[in-house]
Scaffold this motif. Structure first.
Motif, PDB file in Angstrom:
ATOM      1  N   ALA A 181      55.033  59.970  17.044  1.00 44.92           N
ATOM      2  CA  ALA A 181      53.872  60.145  16.161  1.00 44.92           C
ATOM      3  C   ALA A 181      52.872  59.009  16.425  1.00 44.92           C
ATOM      4  CB  ALA A 181      54.298  60.144  14.696  1.00 44.92           C
ATOM      5  N   ILE A 182      51.655  59.410  16.608  1.00 50.14           N
ATOM      6  CA  ILE A 182      50.593  58.412  16.815  1.00 50.14           C
ATOM      7  C   ILE A 182      49.408  58.797  15.946  1.00 50.14           C
ATOM      8  CG2 ILE A 182      49.025  57.314  18.470  1.00 50.14           C
ATOM      9  CD1 ILE A 182      50.920  58.165  20.713  1.00 50.14           C
ATOM     10  N   LYS A 183      48.840  57.789  15.321  1.00 52.20           N
ATOM     11  CA  LYS A 183      47.604  58.030  14.575  1.00 52.20           C
ATOM     12  C   LYS A 183      46.601  56.973  15.020  1.00 52.20           C
ATOM     13  CE  LYS A 183      45.797  57.818   9.859  1.00 52.20           C
ATOM     14  NZ  LYS A 183      46.123  57.247   8.539  1.00 52.20           N
ATOM     15  N   VAL A 184      45.444  57.408  15.440  1.00 52.06           N
ATOM     16  CA  VAL A 184      44.376  56.452  15.759  1.00 52.06           C
ATOM     17  C   VAL A 184      43.164  56.811  14.909  1.00 52.06           C
ATOM     18  CG1 VAL A 184      45.172  56.007  18.106  1.00 52.06           C
ATOM     19  CG2 VAL A 184      43.472  57.799  17.713  1.00 52.06           C
ATOM     20  N   SER A 185      42.484  55.815  14.431  1.00 56.17           N
ATOM     21  CA  SER A 185      41.322  56.091  13.586  1.00 56.17           C
ATOM     22  C   SER A 185      40.313  54.955  13.687  1.00 56.17           C
ATOM     23  CB  SER A 185      41.763  56.272  12.125  1.00 56.17           C
ATOM     24  OG  SER A 185      42.492  55.140  11.688  1.00 56.17           O
ATOM     25  N   HIS A 186      39.070  55.279  13.416  1.00 53.60           N
ATOM     26  CA  HIS A 186      37.978  54.315  13.550  1.00 53.60           C
ATOM     27  C   HIS A 186      37.071  54.357  12.337  1.00 53.60           C
ATOM     28  CE1 HIS A 186      39.207  55.113  17.731  1.00 53.60           C
ATOM     29  NE2 HIS A 186      38.816  53.893  17.990  1.00 53.60           N
ATOM     30  N   THR A 187      36.642  53.193  11.935  1.00 55.79           N
ATOM     31  CA  THR A 187      35.611  53.071  10.904  1.00 55.79           C
ATOM     32  C   THR A 187      34.447  52.307  11.509  1.00 55.79           C
ATOM     33  OG1 THR A 187      37.345  52.948   9.218  1.00 55.79           O
ATOM     34  CG2 THR A 187      35.138  52.259   8.556  1.00 55.79           C
ATOM     35  N   GLY A 188      33.257  52.696  11.163  1.00 60.97           N
ATOM     36  CA  GLY A 188      32.078  51.977  11.637  1.00 60.97           C
ATOM     37  C   GLY A 188      31.621  50.956  10.604  1.00 60.97           C
ATOM     38  N   LEU A 189      30.944  49.935  11.106  1.00 62.38           N
ATOM     39  CA  LEU A 189      30.388  48.930  10.195  1.00 62.38           C
ATOM     40  C   LEU A 189      28.972  48.630  10.683  1.00 62.38           C
ATOM     41  CD1 LEU A 189      31.292  47.039   7.797  1.00 62.38           C
ATOM     42  CD2 LEU A 189      31.471  45.245   9.526  1.00 62.38           C
ATOM     43  N   ARG A 190      28.015  48.982   9.848  1.00 63.42           N
ATOM     44  CA  ARG A 190      26.620  48.762  10.253  1.00 63.42           C
ATOM     45  C   ARG A 190      26.200  47.327   9.945  1.00 63.42           C
ATOM     46  NH1 ARG A 190      24.695  53.034  12.350  1.00 63.42           N
ATOM     47  NH2 ARG A 190      25.290  55.135  11.655  1.00 63.42           N
ATOM     48  N   VAL A 191      25.747  46.647  10.973  1.00 68.84           N
ATOM     49  CA  VAL A 191      25.247  45.281  10.808  1.00 68.84           C
ATOM     50  C   VAL A 191      23.885  45.179  11.479  1.00 68.84           C
ATOM     51  CG1 VAL A 191      27.538  44.217  10.664  1.00 68.84           C
ATOM     52  CG2 VAL A 191      26.459  44.486  12.897  1.00 68.84           C
ATOM     53  N   ASP A 192      23.184  44.092  11.208  1.00 67.69           N
ATOM     54  CA  ASP A 192      21.827  43.951  11.755  1.00 67.69           C
ATOM     55  C   ASP A 192      21.861  43.224  13.094  1.00 67.69           C
ATOM     56  OD1 ASP A 192      20.588  45.281   9.589  1.00 67.69           O
ATOM     57  OD2 ASP A 192      20.835  43.480   8.377  1.00 67.69           O
ATOM     58  N   THR A 193      22.427  43.922  14.082  1.00 67.68           N
ATOM     59  CA  THR A 193      22.363  43.462  15.474  1.00 67.68           C
ATOM     60  C   THR A 193      21.733  44.586  16.287  1.00 67.68           C
ATOM     61  OG1 THR A 193      24.498  44.429  16.070  1.00 67.68           O
ATOM     62  CG2 THR A 193      24.527  42.158  15.245  1.00 67.68           C
ATOM     63  N   GLY A 194      21.458  44.318  17.546  1.00 67.55           N
ATOM     64  CA  GLY A 194      21.128  45.406  18.443  1.00 67.55           C
ATOM     65  C   GLY A 194      22.324  46.336  18.532  1.00 67.55           C
ATOM     66  N   THR A 195      22.104  47.493  19.162  1.00 68.26           N
ATOM     67  CA  THR A 195      23.197  48.459  19.259  1.00 68.26           C
ATOM     68  C   THR A 195      24.164  48.027  20.354  1.00 68.26           C
ATOM     69  OG1 THR A 195      21.661  50.183  18.594  1.00 68.26           O
ATOM     70  CG2 THR A 195      23.730  50.892  19.588  1.00 68.26           C
ATOM     71  N   PRO A 196      25.461  48.069  20.044  1.00 65.87           N
ATOM     72  CA  PRO A 196      26.422  47.761  21.105  1.00 65.87           C
ATOM     73  C   PRO A 196      26.504  48.896  22.115  1.00 65.87           C
ATOM     74  CG  PRO A 196      27.559  48.373  19.083  1.00 65.87           C
ATOM     75  CD  PRO A 196      26.101  48.357  18.766  1.00 65.87           C
ATOM     76  N   GLY A 197      27.227  48.680  23.165  1.00 64.62           N
ATOM     77  CA  GLY A 197      27.400  49.704  24.187  1.00 64.62           C
ATOM     78  C   GLY A 197      28.608  49.392  25.028  1.00 64.62           C
ATOM     79  N   ALA A 198      28.630  50.024  26.189  1.00 59.65           N
ATOM     80  CA  ALA A 198      29.783  49.843  27.068  1.00 59.65           C
ATOM     81  C   ALA A 198      29.708  48.469  27.723  1.00 59.65           C
ATOM     82  CB  ALA A 198      29.806  50.933  28.129  1.00 59.65           C
ATOM     83  N   VAL A 199      30.740  47.699  27.555  1.00 57.27           N
ATOM     84  CA  VAL A 199      30.919  46.444  28.270  1.00 57.27           C
ATOM     85  C   VAL A 199      32.206  46.607  29.070  1.00 57.27           C
ATOM     86  CG1 VAL A 199      31.139  43.934  28.105  1.00 57.27           C
ATOM     87  CG2 VAL A 199      29.837  45.182  26.375  1.00 57.27           C
ATOM     88  N   ARG A 200      32.197  46.130  30.276  1.00 57.77           N
ATOM     89  CA  ARG A 200      33.328  46.254  31.206  1.00 57.77           C
ATOM     90  C   ARG A 200      34.659  46.495  30.466  1.00 57.77           C
ATOM     91  NH1 ARG A 200      34.814  41.817  35.956  1.00 57.77           N
ATOM     92  NH2 ARG A 200      35.970  43.236  37.266  1.00 57.77           N
ATOM     93  N   ALA A 201      35.278  47.615  30.792  1.00 55.18           N
ATOM     94  CA  ALA A 201      36.500  48.093  30.114  1.00 55.18           C
ATOM     95  C   ALA A 201      36.267  48.386  28.632  1.00 55.18           C
ATOM     96  CB  ALA A 201      37.666  47.130  30.288  1.00 55.18           C
ATOM     97  N   PRO A 202      35.235  49.198  28.326  1.00 57.58           N
ATOM     98  CA  PRO A 202      34.971  49.524  26.912  1.00 57.58           C
ATOM     99  C   PRO A 202      36.188  50.191  26.293  1.00 57.58           C
ATOM    100  CG  PRO A 202      33.795  51.041  28.377  1.00 57.58           C
ATOM    101  CD  PRO A 202      34.352  49.939  29.235  1.00 57.58           C
ATOM    102  N   GLY A 203      36.379  49.962  25.022  1.00 57.26           N
ATOM    103  CA  GLY A 203      37.507  50.559  24.300  1.00 57.26           C
ATOM    104  C   GLY A 203      38.817  49.871  24.627  1.00 57.26           C
ATOM    105  N   LEU A 204      39.205  49.941  25.872  1.00 57.87           N
ATOM    106  CA  LEU A 204      40.547  49.468  26.227  1.00 57.87           C
ATOM    107  C   LEU A 204      40.669  47.959  26.271  1.00 57.87           C
ATOM    108  CD1 LEU A 204      41.249  52.330  28.693  1.00 57.87           C
ATOM    109  CD2 LEU A 204      42.757  51.676  26.799  1.00 57.87           C
ATOM    110  N   ALA A 205      39.599  47.244  26.587  1.00 61.58           N
ATOM    111  CA  ALA A 205      39.704  45.781  26.572  1.00 61.58           C
ATOM    112  C   ALA A 205      40.032  45.321  25.153  1.00 61.58           C
ATOM    113  CB  ALA A 205      38.405  45.139  27.060  1.00 61.58           C
ATOM    114  N   SER A 206      39.239  45.782  24.191  1.00 62.73           N
ATOM    115  CA  SER A 206      39.462  45.396  22.791  1.00 62.73           C
ATOM    116  C   SER A 206      40.740  46.017  22.252  1.00 62.73           C
ATOM    117  CB  SER A 206      38.280  45.845  21.923  1.00 62.73           C
ATOM    118  OG  SER A 206      37.071  45.346  22.434  1.00 62.73           O
ATOM    119  N   GLY A 207      40.963  47.274  22.594  1.00 58.35           N
ATOM    120  CA  GLY A 207      42.113  47.988  22.047  1.00 58.35           C
ATOM    121  C   GLY A 207      43.436  47.393  22.501  1.00 58.35           C
ATOM    122  N   THR A 208      43.535  47.100  23.792  1.00 60.95           N
ATOM    123  CA  THR A 208      44.798  46.510  24.262  1.00 60.95           C
ATOM    124  C   THR A 208      44.933  45.074  23.770  1.00 60.95           C
ATOM    125  OG1 THR A 208      43.831  45.795  26.377  1.00 60.95           O
ATOM    126  CG2 THR A 208      44.910  47.957  26.331  1.00 60.95           C
ATOM    127  N   ALA A 209      43.821  44.412  23.490  1.00 58.64           N
ATOM    128  CA  ALA A 209      43.883  43.039  22.971  1.00 58.64           C
ATOM    129  C   ALA A 209      44.638  43.003  21.644  1.00 58.64           C
ATOM    130  CB  ALA A 209      42.478  42.469  22.791  1.00 58.64           C
TER     131      ALA A 209
END
Lengths: 349, 758
Positions: free
Chosen positions: B339-367
């Motif tokens: 069984a696996i559950k993955v889920s995401h919540t967004g948080l709006r802050v006053d920065t520019g919009t983020p985007g893909a940075v080398r190894a998007p998703g998986l760099a942070s996720g595996t960290a």
């Protein structure tokens, strides 16, 4: 960057005359001033280029045994001067632990004294800063303060002095020679930096038009060559300012500490001499208990200026380490990672 | 265009160039300064543009002193919302993939600190810079919302650019009821800014409604389409030159507001305009990696098998766009779990919009995931590597599909052997080296997607014997000039150093995006096919020519090598391309090629590159300075075209992982919202002295499904796994389980003090 005039006087007298004009700033290596101008922290009307002035590039041993270092000696040249490094190894190690090789090649020792704090709020021109604009207020307080002062700060200013070099110099009672419109004067390096008060932000005590012409190490500074270390803690191994640093230098004979000097960097608006710590060890045969007591004494007056209480504990431990290492003796050569706690690792042991 | 076969043609063989550790084709040009980067161009009549960035994070600009700026000597024009020309399409539209909402002075609203609020054009860079300063903006500021505590949380419709925000596999509640052990960790990752060595640059010049742009770009075809749409001109009228990039890392896949301002300004004033972002301006409108706060819960049976894996990620985005880091999805593809559950919540802050940075998703996720897995292994008192093997995924946990290839077991084994993992004590704080430093060992699993983007290329064989190949693809520094040329040369049956090769120009066939770790596979397949197609045409001419020694040899009966075709049954019988074409009176043949992935394979298989990273850290036992003394990574990524360049990519990725673990952090003042460490003295990346030993091992893997040539990617995977491996090594040395990145002296010291307090 604002429009400015550029002058290149050919004598110290001409330089001082030009430097005394309102809005003038002296330019030597430019490694800090030009950055400040780019961000708008300094907007001089005239840059007085002193980098080619004659007579300021020498390292001389005077008759009384003191050493005079011309203000235009480059950081890397001083650190790599074999005679100087042998006599003042902790000064050389401190110099080589600072900045990057490129910066050390360009920066002068006089400029090192005159560099500004690296407080992020001093550089952010839209933040209030008493150092930039007296009376404006201090936006560092309540902001990102993890690396700010834990000694000698007030609500006027919680910035630290960034130099490594000056920490070792302060330990050795170095003095600063200045030439100004009203003549020459000499001031102890420690006193050269005024601490913030309840009403003033502190900073380098330079009067209008004054030019740093030399640094002097007194004759007794050479007594510590056998037991002198500088250690710098930082989150990356090079090209980073100290979180805290410490210089410790001892003159030991018959197992007794005849004299000892301890100074800390990254903790205050000036390189911080820890005289109480020195007193705890002076004229004594050092023991682990005495070293611990000295380290405690060094930080006895410390208090956090924000989210930096950890620096107090860290500084205690670092002073402890620096004393231990100094007592163990100066290494034969400057480590490949100067000032690093990993110096031994880099040496390939 | 001829629809050339996807499979390698019989007359060419992959391998005489591919697989060789060739040095960089453009290396000499780069080290001698002859490689022309965008900012090196100086067209006649050039004006310099500098934009003024907002000093507040939210609110309005209520005044700008344009008179003062215009009065400054050398200033030619000032663009503000009052006089700025409009785009043909709203800057809130996203007409092509990789579009992002942007600011082009459409109004006086401020949405983040660092947003462009005016553009100054001047005869010199200095005048433009001072002109911008003289604008002395006044604001109507609203409080900045920044940091995890101050943003506005929301439930997103998607993460990244269209991935579902939540997934469930199996029955997590049912599995939890069976659990014997539960481990939960929460890990924060900071904002990270790409900070390529070369900042964003554009030189825009118009000739009527034809626009020529020098701009480093990772996605030339998409950039051209977007530019044409936003500016209301025919894509054919847009020429984009991007021969060299000084790093991209995702942030040069998108064209942002500042570049559009330069294009609009050049059209407005009728002169070429150059805009180079300052380093501090790289911390605003050109994207970044979201900050995340991730919670991973692992439920285990009595033997340490994962029963339920629950990964939630809160990640920051801007107030006006929707990119969210897909960090939790890392848990869908690495470890087996019923069984696996993955889920995401967004948080709006006053920065520019983020985007893909080398190894998007998986760099942070595996960290985060790798820290949780390590904690789970320790809970079970199992070796972290044994624990990972126990929970090895034989099929893709998220989809149930078989892997197209997965040599992860071999990666674990080869990496562990090289590192010397055997004998690692289970308990933390057990190892000291000869100098007394705390020593810790950690492991992390590395994984990255192996996508494939449709790409096109062309190739030519001329009657004088010269050959060439072209695609619009991009060399970000990763080595495309070399690796792609090797593949083109194999298609053409020529040594790589004897082909003319061209990339980085919009006039060339669309080589697709240099991103997603897919460029070598995608553009390379197209180049190989184009070369093969050209050779096929030459072969057909020869085989139909009674005067040729190849006459009648049949399709499968000839082979290309060294600019010559010969009979397979008798290599002595053959002739050169030049002889064939000259006799036929044909000046040149042009081959066309496409790179594609078989649709059925894409549907049937889960495709990833895999790896295992081992880290050793040394830590001062009192002062807690950390040094990563060794990094060893073993990676399986299908066929490797250039081992030297592949290792360089993997080593660079691991160093980035070290940077993520210990150094990088974009600090914004929580009150003003401004980035305050926005230079490379304040925004730390590792220096050489921080990386004493990094080593990558290429593990052999044959992937028959990823694409015809079996190539996957190596550009991003090195970061994943490394971050967690270092965090786990830090724990193993100290017993302090890191809860935030970057891990600093402060955290470890406070960790020790907290443990003392009990």
């Amino acid at each position: 960057m604002n429009l400015f005039d550029y002058k290149r006087p050919s004598s110290i007298a001409d330089a001082v005359a030009a430097g005394a004009e309102p809005g003038a700033a002296y330019l030597a290596g430019g490694t800090n001033l030009l950055d400040l101008m780019k961000v708008g922290a300094r907007k001089p009307d005239v840059l007085v280029d002193i980098s080619r002035l004659p007579g300021l590039g020498e390292i001389e041993t005077l008759q009384d045994g003191s050493v005079r270092i011309g203000a235009l000696v480059r950081n890397s040249d001083l650190a790599r001067d074999a005679g100087f490094a042998k006599a003042y190894p902790a000064v050389a190690e401190a110099l080589l632990s600072g900045a990057s090789a490129q910066l050390r090649n360009a920066a002068t020792v006089g400029g090192n004294l005159m560099q500004q704090t690296r407080c992020l709020y001093f550089y952010d021109q839209q933040s209030r800063c008493n150092r930039r604009q007296p009376g404006a207020g201090c936006d560092a307080i309540g902001g990102e303060t993890g690396k700010h002062a834990v000694l000698g700060w007030t609500k006027q200013c919680i910035a630290t002095h960034p130099s490594d070099f000056c920490v070792a110099l302060a330990a050795l009672d170095a003095s600063v020679e200045l030439q100004g419109p009203d003549g020459a004067r000499s001031v102890s390096l420690e006193e050269f930096y005024t601490l913030p008060t309840e009403d003033t932000p502190g900073g380098a005590d330079v009067r209008p038009g004054e030019l740093v012409t030399a640094l002097t190490l007194p004759a007794d500074a050479a007594h510590f060559a056998g037991h002198a270390r500088y250690i710098k803690l930082r989150d990356r191994t090079s090209y980073a300012f100290a979180i805290v640093s410490a210089a410790a230098m001892a003159d030991i004979s018959d197992g007794v500490v005849q004299d000892i000097r301890i100074a800390m960097g990254g903790v205050a608006a000036r390189p911080w001499r820890a005289r109480a710590a020195e007193a705890a060890l002076k004229s004594k045969a050092p023991t682990p208990e005495l070293i611990s007591a000295a380290a405690e004494a060094a930080l006895a007056d410390a208090s956090p200026s924000g989210d930096n209480a950890y620096k107090i504990e860290l500084a205690k431990r670092l002073v402890h380490r620096a004393i231990e290492q100094a007592l163990a003796g100066t290494p034969q050569t400057i480590p490949a990672l100067p000032g690093s706690v990993f110096a031994a690792q880099a040496a390939g042991r | 265009m001829a629809d050339t076969p996807i499979a390698p043609a019989g007359h060419v063989r992959l391998g005489s160039n591919s697989g060789q550790s060739m040095t960089r084709r453009e290396g000499v040009a780069k080290v001698t300064g002859k490689a022309n980067y965008a900012a090196d161009n100086k067209p006649e009549g050039l004006l310099h543009a500098v934009y003024l960035e907002s000093g507040i994070a939210r609110g309005k600009v209520i005044s700008l002193n344009t008179e003062a700026a215009l009065a400054h000597p050398g200033v030619v024009h000032v663009m503000t919302p009052e006089n700025a020309p409009s785009l043909a399409v709203s800057p809130d539209e996203k007409p092509v993939p990789f579009s992002a909402r942007m600011e082009v002075l459409q109004d006086n609203r401020v949405r983040y600190a660092g947003q462009p609020i005016a553009l100054v054009l001047a005869e010199t860079l200095e005048a433009a810079t001072e002109g911008a300063r003289l604008l002395a903006p006044e604001y109507e500021a609203e409080p900045a919302r920044i940091g995890f505590e101050n943003g506005e949380a929301y439930d997103p419709e998607f993460v990244t650019t269209g991935t579902p925000p939540a997934r469930q596999v199996g029955d997590i509640d049912a599995e939890r009821k069976k659990a014997a052990h539960t481990v939960e960790v929460t890990v924060d990752t900071p904002l990270q800014y790409h900070n390529a060595m070369e900042p964003h640059v554009i030189i825009a010049q118009w000739d009527g409604d034809k626009l020529t742009i020098d701009m480093p770009n990772q996605a030339i075809g998409l950039a051209r389409a977007g530019i044409a749409t936003y500016l209301g001109i025919d894509p054919e009228n847009v020429t984009l030159r991007s021969p060299y990039l000084g790093g991209g890392f995702g942030s040069k896949a998108v064209v942002f507001g500042p570049q559009y301002l330069a294009m609009l300004a050049a059209r407005e004033v009728g002169r070429p305009v150059k805009l180079v972002l300052r380093r501090d301006q790289m911390f605003g409108p050109v994207q970044h990696r979201s900050a995340t706060r991730q919670t991973v819960r692992i439920d285990l049976d009595k033997d340490g098998r994962i029963l339920a894996l629950d990964h939630h990620s809160l990640s920051t985005t801007s107030s006006f766009d929707d990119w969210l880091e897909s960090a939790a999805n890392a848990s869908l593809s690495i470890y087996a779990s019923p069984a696996i559950k993955v889920s995401h919540t967004g948080l709006r802050v006053d920065t520019g919009t983020p985007g893909a940075v080398r190894a998007p998703g998986l760099a942070s996720g595996t960290a985060a995931l790798e820290v949780a897995v390590d904690a789970a292994a320790y809970r079970m008192k199992q070796d972290p590597l044994d624990f990972r093997l126990l929970n090895y995924a034989e099929t893709d946990p998220g989809t149930g599909k078989p892997f197209s290839a997965k040599a992860l077991r071999e990666c674990y084994a080869e990496g562990a052997a090289r590192f010397g993992w055997k004998g690692r004590p289970l308990e933390p704080g057990q190892m000291r080296d000869a100098d007394g430093y705390l020593t810790g060992w950690g492991v992390g699993t590395a994984l990255f997607h192996a996508p494939f983007f449709p790409a096109k290329a062309s190739a030519v064989i001329r009657s004088d014997g010269s050959v060439g190949a072209q695609t619009s693809g991009a060399d970000m520094g990763q080595g495309a000039w070399t690796a792609l040329a090797q593949m083109a040369a194999d298609g053409l049956g020529m040594p790589a150093d004897e082909i003319e090769f061209e990339i980085g120009h919009s006039g060339l066939p669309d080589g697709s995006v240099a991103g997603g770790s897919a460029h070598t596979a995608s553009a390379g397949s197209a180049l190989f096919a184009a070369g093969s197609d050209a050779v096929r045409q030459v072969a057909e001419i020869a085989m139909n020519d009674p005067e040729s020694p190849l006459y009648g040899a049949g399709n499968e009966g000839v082979r290309a090598s060294g600019g010559r075709l010969h009979r397979v049954d008798d290599p002595a019988r053959g002739e050169t391309y030049a002889e064939i074409l000259t006799r036929a009176g044909i000046a040149e043949v042009e081959g066309q090629g496409r790179g594609r992935r078989e649709k059925s394979a894409a549907e049937q298989y889960a495709m990833y590159s895999h790896g295992a990273v081992f880290a050793e850290v040394k830590i001062d036992p009192d002062l807690y300075q950390v040094r990563v003394s060794r990094l060893v990574g073993a990676f399986a990524a299908g066929r490797i075209i250039n081992p030297r360049l592949a290792k360089s990519q993997l080593n660079g990725g691991m160093i980035w992982g070290l940077s993520f673990a210990l150094h990088e952090e974009g600090i914004h003042d929580l009150r003003s919202g401004r980035p305050i460490n926005n230079d490379l003295a304040g925004y730390h990346v590792p220096v050489l002295a921080d990386v004493p030993s990094v080593e990558s091992i290429l593990v052999e893997e044959h992937d028959p499904h990823a694409n015809a040539l079996g190539i996957k990617g190596v550009g991003e995977i090195g970061i994943t796994g490394t971050v967690g491996a270092i965090a786990n090594a830090v724990w193993h040395a100290t017993g302090v389980r890191p809860q935030r990145y970057p891990i600093h002296i402060k955290d470890l010291l406070e960790g020790e003090l907290a443990r003392q307090r009990g």
